[in-house]
Structures are given as C-alpha cells and as structure tokens.
Scaffold this motif. Structure first.
Motif, PDB file in Angstrom:
ATOM      1  N   SER A 641       0.813  -1.217   0.000  1.00  0.00           N
ATOM      2  CA  SER A 641       0.000   0.000   0.000  1.00  0.00           C
ATOM      3  C   SER A 641       0.845   1.265   0.000  1.00  0.00           C
ATOM      4  O   SER A 641       0.352   2.353  -0.300  1.00  0.00           O
ATOM      5  CB  SER A 641      -0.933   0.015   1.217  1.00  0.00           C
ATOM      6  OG  SER A 641      -0.178   0.022   2.408  1.00  0.00           O
ATOM      7  N   LYS A 642       2.137   1.134   0.327  1.00  0.00           N
ATOM      8  CA  LYS A 642       3.001   2.310   0.433  1.00  0.00           C
ATOM      9  C   LYS A 642       3.596   2.705  -0.912  1.00  0.00           C
ATOM     10  O   LYS A 642       3.948   1.861  -1.727  1.00  0.00           O
ATOM     11  CB  LYS A 642       4.136   2.038   1.427  1.00  0.00           C
ATOM     12  CG  LYS A 642       3.674   1.854   2.863  1.00  0.00           C
ATOM     13  CD  LYS A 642       4.865   1.703   3.798  1.00  0.00           C
ATOM     14  CE  LYS A 642       4.409   1.590   5.251  1.00  0.00           C
ATOM     15  NZ  LYS A 642       5.565   1.455   6.175  1.00  0.00           N
ATOM     16  N   ASP A 643       3.699   4.013  -1.126  1.00  0.00           N
ATOM     17  CA  ASP A 643       4.473   4.504  -2.257  1.00  0.00           C
ATOM     18  C   ASP A 643       5.947   4.231  -1.952  1.00  0.00           C
ATOM     19  O   ASP A 643       6.347   4.106  -0.787  1.00  0.00           O
ATOM     20  CB  ASP A 643       4.282   6.012  -2.438  1.00  0.00           C
ATOM     21  CG  ASP A 643       2.836   6.392  -2.734  1.00  0.00           C
ATOM     22  OD1 ASP A 643       2.041   5.478  -3.045  1.00  0.00           O
ATOM     23  OD2 ASP A 643       2.505   7.572  -2.619  1.00  0.00           O
ATOM     24  N   TYR A 644       6.763   4.136  -2.992  1.00  0.00           N
ATOM     25  CA  TYR A 644       8.194   3.997  -2.721  1.00  0.00           C
ATOM     26  C   TYR A 644       8.989   4.699  -3.799  1.00  0.00           C
ATOM     27  O   TYR A 644       8.501   4.944  -4.900  1.00  0.00           O
ATOM     28  CB  TYR A 644       8.590   2.525  -2.585  1.00  0.00           C
ATOM     29  CG  TYR A 644       8.851   1.790  -3.890  1.00  0.00           C
ATOM     30  CD1 TYR A 644      10.129   1.731  -4.433  1.00  0.00           C
ATOM     31  CD2 TYR A 644       7.826   1.141  -4.552  1.00  0.00           C
ATOM     32  CE1 TYR A 644      10.374   1.048  -5.619  1.00  0.00           C
ATOM     33  CE2 TYR A 644       8.057   0.451  -5.732  1.00  0.00           C
ATOM     34  CZ  TYR A 644       9.329   0.404  -6.264  1.00  0.00           C
ATOM     35  OH  TYR A 644       9.573  -0.266  -7.438  1.00  0.00           O
ATOM     36  N   ASN A 645      10.211   5.040  -3.453  1.00  0.00           N
ATOM     37  CA  ASN A 645      11.100   5.729  -4.370  1.00  0.00           C
ATOM     38  C   ASN A 645      11.921   4.728  -5.177  1.00  0.00           C
ATOM     39  O   ASN A 645      12.588   3.863  -4.617  1.00  0.00           O
ATOM     40  CB  ASN A 645      12.048   6.668  -3.608  1.00  0.00           C
ATOM     41  CG  ASN A 645      11.314   7.848  -3.010  1.00  0.00           C
ATOM     42  OD1 ASN A 645      10.371   8.372  -3.593  1.00  0.00           O
ATOM     43  ND2 ASN A 645      11.728   8.263  -1.818  1.00  0.00           N
ATOM     44  N   PHE A 646      11.842   4.867  -6.475  1.00  0.00           N
ATOM     45  CA  PHE A 646      12.640   4.024  -7.362  1.00  0.00           C
ATOM     46  C   PHE A 646      14.084   4.533  -7.297  1.00  0.00           C
ATOM     47  O   PHE A 646      14.373   5.672  -7.650  1.00  0.00           O
ATOM     48  CB  PHE A 646      12.095   4.132  -8.788  1.00  0.00           C
ATOM     49  CG  PHE A 646      12.725   3.169  -9.748  1.00  0.00           C
ATOM     50  CD1 PHE A 646      12.224   1.899  -9.907  1.00  0.00           C
ATOM     51  CD2 PHE A 646      13.824   3.546 -10.512  1.00  0.00           C
ATOM     52  CE1 PHE A 646      12.800   1.012 -10.801  1.00  0.00           C
ATOM     53  CE2 PHE A 646      14.403   2.667 -11.397  1.00  0.00           C
ATOM     54  CZ  PHE A 646      13.894   1.394 -11.543  1.00  0.00           C
ATOM     55  N   ASP A 647      14.964   3.661  -6.820  1.00  0.00           N
ATOM     56  CA  ASP A 647      16.329   4.088  -6.521  1.00  0.00           C
ATOM     57  C   ASP A 647      17.330   3.203  -7.269  1.00  0.00           C
ATOM     58  O   ASP A 647      17.555   2.056  -6.903  1.00  0.00           O
ATOM     59  CB  ASP A 647      16.563   3.995  -5.015  1.00  0.00           C
ATOM     60  CG  ASP A 647      17.910   4.578  -4.582  1.00  0.00           C
ATOM     61  OD1 ASP A 647      18.750   4.836  -5.471  1.00  0.00           O
ATOM     62  OD2 ASP A 647      18.103   4.747  -3.365  1.00  0.00           O
ATOM     63  N   TRP A 648      17.925   3.763  -8.321  1.00  0.00           N
ATOM     64  CA  TRP A 648      18.899   2.993  -9.106  1.00  0.00           C
ATOM     65  C   TRP A 648      20.074   2.546  -8.250  1.00  0.00           C
ATOM     66  O   TRP A 648      20.581   1.425  -8.393  1.00  0.00           O
ATOM     67  CB  TRP A 648      19.416   3.831 -10.283  1.00  0.00           C
ATOM     68  CG  TRP A 648      18.462   3.941 -11.428  1.00  0.00           C
ATOM     69  CD1 TRP A 648      17.726   5.029 -11.788  1.00  0.00           C
ATOM     70  CD2 TRP A 648      18.140   2.911 -12.380  1.00  0.00           C
ATOM     71  NE1 TRP A 648      16.965   4.747 -12.893  1.00  0.00           N
ATOM     72  CE2 TRP A 648      17.197   3.465 -13.285  1.00  0.00           C
ATOM     73  CE3 TRP A 648      18.548   1.590 -12.557  1.00  0.00           C
ATOM     74  CZ2 TRP A 648      16.675   2.738 -14.343  1.00  0.00           C
ATOM     75  CZ3 TRP A 648      18.019   0.861 -13.610  1.00  0.00           C
ATOM     76  CH2 TRP A 648      17.089   1.432 -14.493  1.00  0.00           C
ATOM     77  N   ASP A 649      20.511   3.407  -7.322  1.00  0.00           N
ATOM     78  CA  ASP A 649      21.666   3.054  -6.493  1.00  0.00           C
ATOM     79  C   ASP A 649      21.367   1.814  -5.652  1.00  0.00           C
ATOM     80  O   ASP A 649      22.224   0.945  -5.476  1.00  0.00           O
ATOM     81  CB  ASP A 649      22.030   4.231  -5.571  1.00  0.00           C
ATOM     82  CG  ASP A 649      22.561   5.425  -6.352  1.00  0.00           C
ATOM     83  OD1 ASP A 649      23.074   5.207  -7.473  1.00  0.00           O
ATOM     84  OD2 ASP A 649      22.459   6.556  -5.852  1.00  0.00           O
ATOM     85  N   ARG A 650      20.148   1.731  -5.133  1.00  0.00           N
ATOM     86  CA  ARG A 650      19.789   0.579  -4.316  1.00  0.00           C
ATOM     87  C   ARG A 650      19.651  -0.670  -5.180  1.00  0.00           C
ATOM     88  O   ARG A 650      20.023  -1.773  -4.773  1.00  0.00           O
ATOM     89  CB  ARG A 650      18.481   0.848  -3.570  1.00  0.00           C
ATOM     90  CG  ARG A 650      18.133  -0.251  -2.576  1.00  0.00           C
ATOM     91  CD  ARG A 650      17.120   0.223  -1.542  1.00  0.00           C
ATOM     92  NE  ARG A 650      16.840  -0.874  -0.613  1.00  0.00           N
ATOM     93  CZ  ARG A 650      15.889  -1.780  -0.790  1.00  0.00           C
ATOM     94  NH1 ARG A 650      15.136  -1.710  -1.866  1.00  0.00           N
ATOM     95  NH2 ARG A 650      15.683  -2.742   0.080  1.00  0.00           N
ATOM     96  N   ILE A 651      19.088  -0.506  -6.367  1.00  0.00           N
ATOM     97  CA  ILE A 651      18.958  -1.646  -7.279  1.00  0.00           C
ATOM     98  C   ILE A 651      20.332  -2.208  -7.621  1.00  0.00           C
ATOM     99  O   ILE A 651      20.537  -3.423  -7.682  1.00  0.00           O
ATOM    100  CB  ILE A 651      18.216  -1.222  -8.564  1.00  0.00           C
ATOM    101  CG1 ILE A 651      16.721  -1.088  -8.284  1.00  0.00           C
ATOM    102  CG2 ILE A 651      18.438  -2.219  -9.697  1.00  0.00           C
ATOM    103  CD1 ILE A 651      15.903  -0.685  -9.486  1.00  0.00           C
ATOM    104  N   PHE A 652      21.278  -1.339  -7.844  1.00  0.00           N
ATOM    105  CA  PHE A 652      22.608  -1.768  -8.296  1.00  0.00           C
ATOM    106  C   PHE A 652      23.473  -2.313  -7.158  1.00  0.00           C
ATOM    107  O   PHE A 652      24.548  -2.843  -7.399  1.00  0.00           O
ATOM    108  CB  PHE A 652      23.345  -0.590  -8.950  1.00  0.00           C
ATOM    109  CG  PHE A 652      22.742  -0.171 -10.261  1.00  0.00           C
ATOM    110  CD1 PHE A 652      21.953  -1.035 -10.998  1.00  0.00           C
ATOM    111  CD2 PHE A 652      22.980   1.097 -10.771  1.00  0.00           C
ATOM    112  CE1 PHE A 652      21.401  -0.653 -12.212  1.00  0.00           C
ATOM    113  CE2 PHE A 652      22.448   1.489 -11.982  1.00  0.00           C
ATOM    114  CZ  PHE A 652      21.646   0.609 -12.706  1.00  0.00           C
ATOM    115  N   SER A 653      23.008  -2.179  -5.920  1.00  0.00           N
ATOM    116  CA  SER A 653      23.824  -2.598  -4.790  1.00  0.00           C
ATOM    117  C   SER A 653      23.778  -4.111  -4.583  1.00  0.00           C
ATOM    118  O   SER A 653      22.723  -4.728  -4.642  1.00  0.00           O
ATOM    119  CB  SER A 653      23.353  -1.904  -3.512  1.00  0.00           C
ATOM    120  OG  SER A 653      24.059  -2.389  -2.393  1.00  0.00           O
TER     121      SER A 653
END
Length: 782
Positions: A641-653
C-alpha cells in the motif's frame, strides 16, 4: 468479440474435475481414499475426467475428514461432505457403473442399491460406526465384531464393499487384529487401491508443519485439562516477550477459562506431561510458557524440508476454492512502464501464494485494447506507422505513433472526429479496421509475453475490454434501468451512490456511448458465470480505489450476492528522486529499459571477479536474473500500500537487504553442495545422517528459520503481502550467512560433514521455494 479458448479454461476444467479431501492425523481417511480409488476404477470410460487431491488440515486435531466437491460434472453446486459414511457413500454412488438391471452382486458398485438384502448388511456396518462412542471404535469392539462375522475374503457378499472398507479403516486406525482375521485383512489390504490409499495418507501425515506438531501437542493437552477447544486455544499461542522463558506462551486471561489465571497457570504447568516434543511447561504469572525439544525440532525440520523439496511449506488451506487474479493489464499503444511492474509482480505473487495454498486459480491479463483511442491510433498509423518497426517492437512503435497523433489532435480537433469515425467502423466489424486492430493487439501480446518471461510471469488468459460487446454492455444498462438504478444527469447516465459516500458513478452518456465502468460490470458478471469463482482479486493501483468501491457497490445493488467475493488489491505508486521515472531514459521509462539497465549493470559488477565470472556458463542470462531480482525485491520489500522511491543506487547494490543478496545466499548454498561431492543428501539417506552432531547455536538458529517457513507462507496467504516472504527470505539468508562462517563442511569428518550438508540442503530448498513464490528464479551460480 474473442471467446475463451479451450486451453484458457483448462485451469477451471481441472478444478471442476477434482475432489479435495482434507484430514487431520486424528481422522485418517483410509476408507474415503480407498473408496475413491476402487469406485473410480469401476467407472465407465464415458465418465467425466476426474482426480483427487489430498491434503492435511491445518488443525491437526480436526475431528472429521472433509471432502469438497466443486460445482461441475459431479455436483450441481459446490458441496462439502464430512464423515466416513457420507464421503464413502458419495464415491461409491457418483462412480456407479454397470448396465441397468445388472446382477445384485455386481462388482460394479461398492454400494449396490438394487440389492436390498446386501444393502441392509452394509447399512448395519455403517450404523455401527455411526453409533460407536467417541470418534473411533475401540480396538476390542472392532475385533469382536469382525470375528463374529468371520470374514474370509469379503465381509458381506462376494466382493469388497463399503462395509469392508470401513472395517479395514477401523483396524488401521486402532492397530487391532487377531489370528482369525489375518487372512481377511491380508486379502483386503493387498488390493492395490487400498494399499495406495494407506501409503498416501500415512505419507501426508509426515508433511505436517513441524511447529504445528509442537503447538498442537500443547493444545491437545490443554484442551483435555480444561475442557476448552482447539479453535479457542491455538490462536492464543504466541512468542514470549523474553525467549529465555520458553519458545511459546499461552496467555491464560485471554482464554476466558474459569478460575484465577495465575493459579490456573501454576496448576496446568504441574499437570502438563512433558514428552519428546515439549520438555518444559512453566508458569510465569498468568502466562503458561513451553519449551520445545530442540533436538526433535532440528531432526524433524531438516527431514521435512529435504523430504518435501519443492512442496515444503505448501498447505491445503484453500482446498476446493477457485480464485481469479487479474493483474498487469497494460494499455496497448501506451508504455509498458515501471508502474505496471507493481501490478505484474504483486499479482503473480498472489497467484503463486494461492496455488501453494491449494487453490485452483486462473490469471487474467485484462488489456486496455478497445475504445476511441484505437481509432486515434489507427489514424496515426496511417500517417506515421512503419510495418518493419511494428514487427520489431510493437509496443514502443505504437506508443511513438500515439504520441505523434495526439500532438496532431491537440492542434487540429478534426483528428478526433476521424478517430471516432474509425472506431465506429471497428465496432461495426469493418474487416480492414478490425484486422488492423487485431494485428496491433496480437503483436503487442507477443512482445508482452517476452517481457513477462523475464519476470517469470505467465497468464492463463489474455482478455481485454474488446471481449465485451456493445450488446453485453447494453444488457448491463437495461438491467440497471429495470432496477431503477440508472438515471440521466446532465447528458450522462449515472448510478447515484451518494448515500453510500461513493458519489456518482458514470455508466455512459445519453448519446448511447458507454464508459469503461459498464465494461467492468459486464466482465465481472461474465466471469462469475464462466468460472463461478470463490474470490476474484483485482490487482490495480490505489488510484483506482474509488472506482472499485463503485463497481462492487453497483454489483451489490444489482442483487449479485457474490459481489462480496470481489476484492481490490491496491498498491502505492513508484516515485523517483526527481519526481518522475525519467532518470535515465527521458520522458517515459519502459519496463524493458529498466530490466535492460539493471541487467547490464549487474553484468559489469560480475565481470569484476574474473575467476567466478569464468565459471558461469551463461553470464548474460545470470546478469539478467540478478537485475530482475534487484528490481523486484526493491519493489516488494515494503507493504504494497506504500508509495516507494525508485532508486537505481539501491537496485545496483550487492550489499544489504537486496535481491542480489538473496540470490548470492542461494548460490552459496548451491556451491557448498557442489564442493561436497560426492557426498550428497537425498530423502532416502536421511535415516543414516546423525543430526545430533549439529549442536552449535548457529545451527539451531538456521533450523528455527527453516521451520518458520510454513507459518510465513500461511500468513502470506491471508495478507497477500509480498513483503512477508521478502522479510522471511532475508532473515533466512542472514542465518545462512552466520552458519556458513562457522559450520564448515569441507575438511570435516564424514558424519559431521553429512549432517551440516543436510542442514544447508534444507536451507537451500526453503530459500529457493521462497524466491520462486516471489516470482524469482533461484540462481545456482553468480
């Protein structure tokens, strides 16, 4: 309009042709399953196709076996039967075979209705079971009654009947026999159908979630001591505030038992009989705390995970239910973007969870594939379309065409008139107009399937707005009018829902045009008619909450009592650091671009370790899976139900609680297995492995994590929250990492190495099952 093809309704046909038998260790349904096998073998070849699924009831103390018969060829409506006499009779009758007027002693039926004398003898046995005290006949009573009958091959008549099955069942349940009965019992038990039934039932008892085995031992004794019932006591069991006090706690004030809770706790602790499951019962004020036998939990958990393999954690809580899951649902000619990622992976997860919980399911991709915008697209294609580009990448090309023609329409309103005229031709069935639309749709679906394949997602049905004709929607209109629900209002046709705080629902316009709410009503009614679902889930963003509230309320006002079975599964939106999804690719970010970008970056990361990289057979494919895992786990970590921030840095970690971390944990476990060769762990070898050598705290922590998986899966089946499984997978991976640092397999004596390897195999199976439930492909190397 498109109709459902045979392969699309196959999941429904499979469900309708399946019997669902669930039981507890207290009510072993030997006779029920044996009756199915025997009666089914006698059924005529012209009988409908059928099968049976057998599963363990969550309540290990459940007092009766239950058979659920779905609406279909064997029942006019969904039917539930309990008790041996009901279930056994049902099987013997539904599969009754043989020509009319057959011999009274015909072997074609377990319950020959046409033989009054024989039927009376069978009924006598059934009545004895029904009137027997308690839930089972006493062993002595069974033996005495059977010896009096002095059976040789069959109890009554010349062939096996219900009477034999029930007597055989009673002997198995009580463990009774006698020399006089040995020949009869051997004759009956040697029948393959009966032997198979007994093996199936006995095997399924071993699949019980191990933590439930411990809990229900507590529940059984507490109920016996207090007169309470399992449905009251079991839900109250909880983890103590301080694990030093025990593994599980019963807060007695909430049990509402007579007497002072503190005194009662002390009394029950003294009366509780410890055994090989529970080693300690202690009172702490009004709380009754229990300690598990950790050795028993360790041994049984490892054996259960390894023995069940891919089925570890699965349950039968949804037996007999059929669910529809509608998700993804992109609009053709519009970008298949990151927003669709949420619906796609959440919907796929929900279907996976329902499947693992014993449901019959069908997944529907309800495409936005009809309406005036397709007239606009066709006009644009005549101006800007390119057949070669369309074949190469239909979704992207149609989007570019759509953007261009919309720009034209903003400058020249006449373009909209052209679009309306073209769509009118589509609705009228003009061959050229309809053919061009179908080409757009078919090519887009091919491309969608390619992208879905990268997400490990498949659909049973590709449906869409186009499936529902003007005639069907006008039927909806007429029904609403007949019910007095539809009224004209300023050029619109509305259903006034203000008294329900839902405002006004616009169904269409007085000029005859209908809006998509009318199609959703038509679609829901059609799906209920075709599938007769127990639940239908719409996996659509939170922005559509109001729409679905209006839809469900209108269905309710129409008298559709099944409207309460429809549920909107909402989710928050994806944001990016700069407020949109254009961080890398411009004004629109296609989902395919996100997956490509993530996979490409992961490939670069993998190349940094040249030794490991050289060992990977298909690095491009592995990089794609790691990138997909990174993208999906970022999405599923928080509540949907929560919005979230799409974060390339987190994806790449590769560090922290990420998708790559989970894949790395799984691949490490696979590596341990490879390096341990030729030593291996199979279900057949479990009896020879000495688990008592696993004494370290890290081993027990890992065992507890593995043992929790059936609970977590069952909870996810209730909440439909992917984060439940993500949190579990991360916790398990942390426990794996801690264990690997201490519990080495390589270089150890064989007995110790074998025990530790078995623990890691159990962990690998459990983690792999959790990843597959999330829609990920577990990697063996990375």
């Amino acid at each position: 309009m498109a109709a459902l093809s045979s392969h699309q309704v196959e999941p429904l046909a499979r469900h309708q042709g399946t019997f669902y038998l669930s039981f507890s260790p207290k009510t072993l349904p030997y006779a029920e399953l044996a009756a199915y096998h025997l009666a089914a073998a006698q059924a005529p070849k012209s009988a409908p196709a059928h099968s049976i699924r057998v599963g363990l009831d969550h309540n290990l103390l459940a007092p009766a076996a239950v058979l659920t018969v779905p609406k279909g060829p064997f029942a006019a409506e969904k039917t539930t039967l309990t008790g041996k006499t009901n279930i056994v009779r049902f099987f013997s009758r539904v599969f009754a075979a043989g020509p009319a007027g057959a011999s009274a002693l015909s072997t074609s039926s377990l319950y020959p209705e046409s033989a009054p004398e024989l039927k009376a003898r069978i009924d006598d046995w059934i009545d004895r079971l029904r009137t027997a005290p308690g839930t089972q006949l006493a062993a002595a009573d069974v033996v005495k009654a059977l010896e009096a009958a002095a059976p040789t091959k069959a109890l009554v008549g010349t062939a096996t009947t219900i009477a034999d099955l029930l007597a055989w069942d009673a002997l198995l349940a009580t463990g009774a026999s006698s020399p006089k009965l040995a020949g009869w019992l051997k004759s009956i038990h040697s029948a393959p159908a009966l032997a198979n039934a007994a093996a199936t039932i006995d095997g399924l008892v071993e699949t019980a979630p191990q933590l439930d085995v411990f809990r229900f031992e507590i529940v059984s004794q507490i109920c016996a001591l207090t007169g309470s019932t399992p449905d009251v006591i079991y839900p109250l069991l909880e983890e103590p505030r301080d694990r030093k006090n025990g593994d599980i706690s019963l807060p007695l004030p909430r049990a509402r038992l007579p007497g002072n809770p503190i005194e009662l706790a002390t009394s029950l602790a003294q009366k509780f009989k410890c055994n090989d499951l529970i080693t300690k019962a202690a009172a702490a004020g009004p709380f009754l705390n229990f300690t598990y036998n950790r050795d028993t939990l360790r041994n049984r958990t490892i054996a259960s995970a390894v023995g069940l393999g891919p089925q570890y954690g699965a349950n039968a809580t949804g037996f007999g239910n059929f669910g529809i899951v509608e998700f993804s649902s992109p609009n053709i000619a519009k970008p298949f973007h990151a927003g669709h990622l949420r619906s796609t992976i959440i919907g796929s997860f929900i279907k996976n969870v329902l499947d693992a919980s014993g449901w019959g399911t069908v997944s529907i991709n309800y495409l936005g594939d009809w309406g005036k915008q397709y007239g606009l697209l066709a006009v644009g294609y005549e101006r800007y379309g390119n057949d070669e580009e369309l074949e190469k990448d239909p979704i992207r090309h149609l989007f570019h065409v759509y953007v261009k023609v919309n720009n034209d329409a903003s400058e020249n309103p006449a373009v909209h008139d052209e679009a309306r005229a073209y769509f009118k031709k589509m609705e009228d069935g003009d061959a050229h107009a309809y053919g061009l639309w179908k080409r757009f749709r078919d090519l887009s679906i091919v491309k969608y399937k390619e992208i879905y394949g990268r997400l490990n997602v498949q659909f049973d049905i590709y449906s869409g707005e186009s499936q529902y004709s003007l005639g069907q929607m006008r039927d909806v209109l007429h029904e609403l009018q007949d019910l007095g629900l539809l009224v004209p209002d300023q050029g619109a046709l509305i259903v006034d829902l203000k008294q329900f705080d839902l405002g006004v629902a616009v169904i269409g316009k007085t000029d005859g045009s209908l809006l998509y709410l009318s199609r959703d009503i038509a679609a829901a009614i059609d799906r209920k008619k075709v599938f007769d679902f127990d639940r239908m889930f719409y996996v659509v963003g939170n922005q559509q909450i109001h729409h679905f509230k209006q839809l469900f309320k209108i269905l309710e006002l129409q008298g559709k009592t099944w409207a309460e079975k429809c549920e909107h599964i909402g989710f928050g939106i994806i944001r990016s650091k700069d407020g949109n999804m254009s961080t890398r690719k411009g004004t629109v970010v296609f989902l395919e671009d996100i997956l490509d970008e993530a996979g490409s970056h992961m490939h670069e990361q993998m190349r940094k370790n040249e030794v490991k990289y050289a060992q990977i057979p298909d690095p491009d494919s592995v990089a794609d899976v790691v990138g997909q895992s990174a993208t999906m786990i970022q999405d599923m970590t928080a509540r949907r139900s929560k919005d979230y921030n799409f974060d390339w840095d987190r994806i790449f970690s590769f560090e922290g609680d990420t998708g790559p971390y989970l894949q790395y944990a799984h691949s490490r476990l696979c590596s341990i297995e490879r390096q341990a060769a030729p030593l291996e762990v199979t279900p057949e070898e479990l009896q020879s492995i000495d688990f008592s050598l696993l004494t370290e705290p890290q081993a027990f922590t890992l065992v507890e994590a593995i043992a929790a998986y059936p609970d977590v899966l069952r909870e996810a089946g209730k909440t439909l929250e992917p984060c439940t499984i993500v949190s579990f997978a991360l916790n398990l991976s942390h426990a794996v990492s801690s264990a690997i640092d201490v519990l080495w397999v390589s270089g150890q004596a064989k007995p110790l190495a074998h025990a530790r390897l078995a623990l890691y195999v159990a962990a690998r199976i459990t983690l792999g099952n959790a990843l597959r439930l999330l829609g990920l492909k577990p990697l063996t190397r990375m």
